[in-house]
Design a protein around this motif. Structure first.
Motif, PDB file in Angstrom:
ATOM      1  N   TYR A  32     -26.150 -24.841  19.143  1.00 15.49           N
ATOM      2  CA  TYR A  32     -27.195 -25.783  18.741  1.00 15.49           C
ATOM      3  C   TYR A  32     -27.652 -25.481  17.309  1.00 15.49           C
ATOM      4  CZ  TYR A  32     -31.124 -28.996  19.398  1.00 15.49           C
ATOM      5  OH  TYR A  32     -32.001 -30.045  19.292  1.00 15.49           O
ATOM      6  N   MET A  33     -27.811 -24.206  16.997  1.00 11.28           N
ATOM      7  CA  MET A  33     -28.190 -23.800  15.641  1.00 11.28           C
ATOM      8  C   MET A  33     -27.143 -24.265  14.629  1.00 11.28           C
ATOM      9  SD  MET A  33     -28.681 -19.919  14.099  1.00 11.28           S
ATOM     10  CE  MET A  33     -30.052 -19.507  15.180  1.00 11.28           C
ATOM     11  N   THR A  34     -25.866 -24.172  15.001  1.00 19.41           N
ATOM     12  CA  THR A  34     -24.784 -24.599  14.118  1.00 19.41           C
ATOM     13  C   THR A  34     -24.811 -26.111  13.923  1.00 19.41           C
ATOM     14  OG1 THR A  34     -23.509 -22.839  15.194  1.00 19.41           O
ATOM     15  CG2 THR A  34     -22.340 -24.223  13.620  1.00 19.41           C
ATOM     16  N   GLY A  35     -25.121 -26.841  14.988  1.00 20.84           N
ATOM     17  CA  GLY A  35     -25.236 -28.290  14.891  1.00 20.84           C
ATOM     18  C   GLY A  35     -26.331 -28.720  13.943  1.00 20.84           C
ATOM     19  N   ASP A  63     -26.658 -35.050  18.406  1.00 25.66           N
ATOM     20  CA  ASP A  63     -27.249 -36.178  19.124  1.00 25.66           C
ATOM     21  C   ASP A  63     -28.770 -36.192  18.994  1.00 25.66           C
ATOM     22  OD1 ASP A  63     -24.738 -36.991  19.920  1.00 25.66           O
ATOM     23  OD2 ASP A  63     -24.845 -36.007  21.874  1.00 25.66           O
ATOM     24  N   ASP A  64     -29.377 -35.018  19.118  1.00 24.20           N
ATOM     25  CA  ASP A  64     -30.836 -34.929  19.006  1.00 24.20           C
ATOM     26  C   ASP A  64     -31.318 -35.363  17.626  1.00 24.20           C
ATOM     27  OD1 ASP A  64     -30.991 -34.069  21.586  1.00 24.20           O
ATOM     28  OD2 ASP A  64     -31.484 -31.985  21.127  1.00 24.20           O
ATOM     29  N   PHE A  71     -23.580 -27.498  19.944  1.00 22.44           N
ATOM     30  CA  PHE A  71     -23.342 -28.132  18.647  1.00 22.44           C
ATOM     31  C   PHE A  71     -23.473 -29.653  18.753  1.00 22.44           C
ATOM     32  CE2 PHE A  71     -20.321 -30.153  15.689  1.00 22.44           C
ATOM     33  CZ  PHE A  71     -20.751 -29.637  14.474  1.00 22.44           C
ATOM     34  N   VAL A  72     -22.808 -30.241  19.732  1.00 22.66           N
ATOM     35  CA  VAL A  72     -22.838 -31.698  19.913  1.00 22.66           C
ATOM     36  C   VAL A  72     -24.241 -32.178  20.257  1.00 22.66           C
ATOM     37  CG1 VAL A  72     -21.969 -33.603  21.319  1.00 22.66           C
ATOM     38  CG2 VAL A  72     -20.398 -31.799  20.582  1.00 22.66           C
TER      39      VAL A  72
END
Length: 347
Positions: free
Chosen positions: A298-301, A88-89, A83-84
């Motif tokens: 990552y998908m949630t982020g 950042d990306d 998620f984090v």
């Protein structure tokens, strides 16, 4: 005289009725005014929030993000990390308040209340009990959930395809049927399976039901085995010795956090454990065929970026799922050898 008295009384009665009716009629106006005022205040509050978010997008101010993670174990930790990394990306400017309830339900409620009181722009809840705690505290702040098997079944959204609430996020629904198929292939002589989970976690109850259905389809009998707290894990696994040929543990947070205990007792008694996710395999389970929790986070982020930076409406954002065709087989070779199994045969 008597007739005039009756007439006067009748007129007085009629007048009283008219006044009473007038009073009743006027009493609805304050209520209507109150409702109108309340609706206007709610609308103004929503407009204020939208304007504040828009202002942050324009002047580059940091978004405030709160995170409530139910407990620390590899799967949830990876979801948090993913998620984090997505934030950042995307180059999002933010400050984040990371909170962990250490598996304590009352702590979940306390932390959730604090995150809402701090007026975060968005809250991430990791695991079903954490998500339910946050959703119970606010219907205004956008909430994203991850590591929740079925948000609709957990009462977090009206529909997984169109939430209709201030909650959306991603599901960690694992290929339970394929995991039981794996158990059948790796342990062809197995006849009875212990399906072990926490009955207090709705996501676990759902997966356990799928596992029991898959056992029946594979000609396996099963024992329904539940724990209510982590202190029971060792005794419950010991109670299965001599009764089951294998144990299946879904992506249950209590079991995952106590997986070292499960595997220690099970492996000592040569009972293979098929797991819901790879972190449980790393902790001593035999094997899994599961999803990547880092990618899930990552998908949630990315969803968070769409809400905060792009203004997407959380209530219209479907629950996200990872492609189950990309699930990976993970085998603990040391555990396989300790059980007298050929690691190559397991793979």
């Amino acid at each position: 005289m008597m007739k005039r008295f009756k007439t006067a009384a009748a007129l007085m009665t009629a007048g009283a009725m008219v006044l009473s009716m007038a009073a009743c009629g006027s009493s609805s106006k304050p209520a209507e005014t109150a409702q109108t005022t309340e609706a206007a205040a709610s609308s103004a509050a929503e407009t204020g929030k939208a304007e504040a978010t828009e202002a942050k997008k324009e002047d580059g101010a940091k978004f405030k993000i709160g995170v409530l993670q139910l407990v620390q174990h590899p799967a949830l930790d990876k979801a948090n990390e993913g998620f984090v990394k997505a934030l950042d990306d995307a180059g999002l400017s933010y400050e984040i308040d990371q909170q962990n309830a250490s598996g304590d339900q009352s702590a979940c409620q306390t932390i959730a209340s604090g995150l809402v009181a701090n007026q975060n722009d968005l809250i991430l809840a990791i695991a079903t009990p954490a998500a339910q705690a946050v959703a119970g505290q606010t219907s205004d702040i956008p909430i994203l959930v991850t590591a929740v098997t079925d948000p609709e079944d957990a009462g977090l959204v009206e529909d997984n395809k169109k939430p209709g609430t201030n909650v959306s996020g991603t599901s960690d629904l694992t290929p339970v049927k394929e995991q039981i198929d794996l158990l059948r292939r790796v342990l062809p002589e197995a006849k009875t399976v212990g399906v072990m989970y926490s009955s207090a976690e709705s996501n676990s109850v759902l997966q356990a039901a799928l596992a029991k259905e898959a056992c029946e389809a594979n000609g396996l009998t099963y024992l329904d085995v539940t724990v209510s707290n982590s202190n029971e894990i060792s005794d419950v696994v010991n109670s299965l010795v001599g009764k089951v040929d294998a144990i299946y543990c879904p992506t249950d947070n209590m079991i995952a956090a106590g997986m070292a205990t499960v595997s220690m007792v099970a492996n000592e008694n040569r009972i293979p454990v098929i797991c819901g996710e790879e972190g449980m395999v790393d902790a001593g389970g035999l094997a899994t065929y599961g999803i990547d929790y880092y990618q899930l986070g990552y998908m949630t982020g990315k969803q968070a970026v769409e809400i905060l930076r792009d203004g997407k409406n959380v209530s219209e954002m479907p629950i996200g799922y990872l492609d189950q065709e990309k699930c990976a087989l993970k085998v603990n070779e040391e555990t396989a050898k300790s059980l007298g199994l050929d690691p190559a045969a397991v793979k």
